[in-house]
Design an enzyme around this catalytic site. Structure first.
Site, mmCIF file in Angstrom:
data_model
loop_
_atom_site.group_PDB
_atom_site.id
_atom_site.type_symbol
_atom_site.label_atom_id
_atom_site.label_comp_id
_atom_site.label_asym_id
_atom_site.label_seq_id
_atom_site.Cartn_x
_atom_site.Cartn_y
_atom_site.Cartn_z
ATOM 1 N N GLN A 118 0.809 -1.222 0.000
ATOM 2 C CA GLN A 118 0.000 0.000 0.000
ATOM 3 C C GLN A 118 0.840 1.269 0.000
ATOM 4 O O GLN A 118 0.302 2.370 0.071
ATOM 5 C CB GLN A 118 -0.946 -0.013 1.219
ATOM 6 C CG GLN A 118 -1.969 -1.143 1.129
ATOM 7 C CD GLN A 118 -2.784 -1.313 2.401
ATOM 8 O OE1 GLN A 118 -2.577 -0.627 3.401
ATOM 9 N NE2 GLN A 118 -3.717 -2.244 2.368
ATOM 10 N N HIS A 134 -1.252 0.072 5.708
ATOM 11 C CA HIS A 134 -1.914 1.066 6.569
ATOM 12 C C HIS A 134 -1.048 2.282 6.883
ATOM 13 O O HIS A 134 -0.665 2.518 8.027
ATOM 14 C CB HIS A 134 -2.396 0.414 7.880
ATOM 15 C CG HIS A 134 -3.507 -0.568 7.663
ATOM 16 N ND1 HIS A 134 -4.309 -1.017 8.665
ATOM 17 C CD2 HIS A 134 -3.937 -1.180 6.536
ATOM 18 C CE1 HIS A 134 -5.205 -1.867 8.171
ATOM 19 N NE2 HIS A 134 -4.978 -1.986 6.880
ATOM 20 N N TYR A 170 -10.765 -10.321 9.303
ATOM 21 C CA TYR A 170 -11.020 -10.960 8.012
ATOM 22 C C TYR A 170 -11.169 -12.469 8.165
ATOM 23 O O TYR A 170 -11.833 -13.115 7.368
ATOM 24 C CB TYR A 170 -9.916 -10.609 7.009
ATOM 25 C CG TYR A 170 -10.091 -9.218 6.488
ATOM 26 C CD1 TYR A 170 -10.942 -8.964 5.410
ATOM 27 C CD2 TYR A 170 -9.448 -8.143 7.089
ATOM 28 C CE1 TYR A 170 -11.131 -7.681 4.948
ATOM 29 C CE2 TYR A 170 -9.636 -6.853 6.633
ATOM 30 C CZ TYR A 170 -10.485 -6.630 5.562
ATOM 31 O OH TYR A 170 -10.671 -5.359 5.109
ATOM 32 N N TYR A 191 -11.150 7.483 19.268
ATOM 33 C CA TYR A 191 -12.170 6.887 18.414
ATOM 34 C C TYR A 191 -12.228 5.361 18.519
ATOM 35 O O TYR A 191 -12.965 4.714 17.787
ATOM 36 C CB TYR A 191 -11.997 7.398 16.980
ATOM 37 C CG TYR A 191 -12.332 8.890 16.928
ATOM 38 C CD1 TYR A 191 -13.600 9.337 16.584
ATOM 39 C CD2 TYR A 191 -11.392 9.849 17.343
ATOM 40 C CE1 TYR A 191 -13.919 10.695 16.614
ATOM 41 C CE2 TYR A 191 -11.699 11.197 17.377
ATOM 42 C CZ TYR A 191 -12.970 11.612 17.010
ATOM 43 O OH TYR A 191 -13.290 12.956 17.068
HETATM 44 CA CA LIG Z 1 -14.001 3.723 15.911
#
Ligand SMILES: [Ca+2]
Length: 464
Positions: A170, A234, A351, A340
């Site tokens: 990525q 990521h 997954y 968060y």
């Molecule tokens: Ca979250």
């Protein structure tokens, strides 16, 4: 043919359809892993992605049919309660509030012109309109920066002076933006995955675009989202300027267990929203600047892999989209100092199908911020942009997000910070939509991993 044979035929057809649905129902999600996670850009992975794309196309078609047959069999069903999502959930989680997922489907009324203005690019990961109808576009894997002219479709030669990147998986040259005073300073900011001692980091650098637009001069790295990690997934990597001329940078938590737990740590820049000056220094008003144990650049934390960022045109709030695990992609409003929740809580699962941290989805109950919205199954979200324009009036203040594996652009309608409608656009194109921007004259621009740049305008209102 008599009535009996007709109804028998209809019954048989329905039976076949139901059986076909049942047969396909379970494997729609089994290859989701290929979506972006493992999208090691090897040939094998690409093939797998294509396979899963085809699968999801098939299920979408089936979904549409089943929607039609539902309407036929029960006309009294309120059409407004139908979600844009037609595939089954992959988790057992319930939303914290009704509007948190599967908003009612909405449909753009204006007739749209969809045009491919450029093709044959690599993976155009980031774009910015630096001059009217001219874009600076990054090429992730080849680490090139190009100028794409939306009016004639021309693509420049690669601009000299871009940084060396680690382009595995990525990684590569990621986002690009220009300084608010670009017309005078000529300063271009880019993010990229950089090899440093100990592994790779998400890095931010800047340079000056030469007058003849052929080179970035005096390119320098201004920020590195440490610690380095021996991995190539990521990176996050979106950047955006705020009204004060400072930069927000988003990062990822580097994916693997246990490094991803660093998203919760205030001594690591992984899984964060970061707020820095154009010189890469922490902004003085940052929430943890007084905390000696915390990194001063951190603005918010507990994120997984933030792929899209933009300011709401009306409220001025900073919105981000973060790529979830299997399901659980989140739209969040970013407030300084907030947590968060990743990887303590999530509306997604591994997954492998295993639960994450015993499968706790409730954010607020655990002391974290609830996402304003989440997707189950995944929308595989990438770059995003608010429609801060009135060229297509019904789109004003809507949010548009690129979808990578379910191949579409998501349109999200927001009222009072609540998602009240969702639409999927360009579903027939079969493209992985990577980045989205809205031009000054109100065209919606979308880049794809297939190397295309689309321009979407209202029919008859195009600039040509
Ligand atoms: Ca979250």
């Amino acid at each position: 043919m008599g009535k009996i044979s007709w109804s028998r035929l209809t019954f048989l057809l329905m039976l076949v359809f139901v059986l076909a649905l049942a047969a396909c129902g379970d494997d729609g999600t089994s290859d989701e892993e290929n979506i972006e996670e493992a999208t090691a850009e090897s040939d094998t992975a690409t093939e797998e992605t294509e396979e899963s794309t085809e699968e999801s196309k098939e299920t979408t078609e089936e979904g549409e049919e089943s929607e039609e047959s539902t309407e036929e069999s029960d006309e009294s069903t309120d059409a407004e309660s139908e979600s844009a999502e037609t595939e089954p959930k992959v988790t057992d989680f319930e939303p914290a509030f009704e509007e948190q997922t599967r908003a009612p489907e909405v449909e753009t009324e204006a007739e749209l012109d969809v045009e491919v203005v450029a093709e044959g690019l690599g993976v155009p990961w980031g774009m910015v309109e630096f001059d009217t109808n001219r874009l600076l576009v990054t090429q992730r894997d080849s680490a090139e920066l190009l100028i794409v002219n939306l009016e004639d479709g021309s693509v420049s030669d690669p601009i000299e002076g871009t940084p060396e990147v680690n382009s595995e998986d990525q990684g590569g040259l990621l986002d690009v933006t220009v300084a608010p005073d670009f017309d005078e300073s000529r300063t271009v900011f880019m993010t990229f995955s950089q090899d440093i001692e100990g592994g790779t980091v998400t890095a931010v650098g800047k340079g000056m675009l030469s007058k003849d637009e052929t080179a970035l001069e005096d390119f320098e790295v201004i920020f590195q989202a440490t610690p380095a990690y021996e991995g190539t997934l990521h990176y996050g990597g979106r950047i955006i300027f705020d009204d004060d001329g400072n930069l927000f940078l988003t990062t990822g938590e580097r994916s693997d267990d246990p490094i991803r737990e660093r998203a919760q740590d205030l001594d690591a820049y992984l899984g964060k929203v970061i707020h820095i000056t154009p010189d890469g220094e922490p902004v003085e008003s940052n929430p943890f600047i007084e905390d000696e144990d915390a990194l001063d650049g951190i603005y918010s934390y507990g994120h997984r892999n933030i792929q899209g960022v933009d300011f709401h045109p009306e409220t001025g709030d900073l919105w981000i989209v973060e790529f979830g695990p299997q399901a659980g992609d989140e739209l969040n409003i970013i407030e300084p100092g907030n947590n968060y929740g990743w990887p303590i809580v999530s509306y997604g699962i591994e997954y492998s199908g295993e639960l994450i941290n015993d499968g706790i989805s409730e954010h607020e109950a655990q002391g974290f911020v609830e996402p304003r919205y989440y997707w189950d199954p995944t929308s595989a979200p990438s770059g995003m942009s608010f429609y801060d324009n009135d060229a297509i009036s019904e789109w004003e203040n809507n949010l548009f997000i690129g979808g990578l594996a379910p191949n579409y652009i998501v349109r999200v309608v927001i009222e009072d910070d609540t998602i009240v409608g969702e639409e999927r656009l360009l579903t027939e194109e079969g493209e992985r939509f990577r980045d989205i921007l809205v031009t000054e004259d109100g065209a919606l621009i979308a880049s794809t991993d297939g190397g295309k740049i689309y321009r979407i305008t209202e029919a008859g209102e195009g600039s040509e």
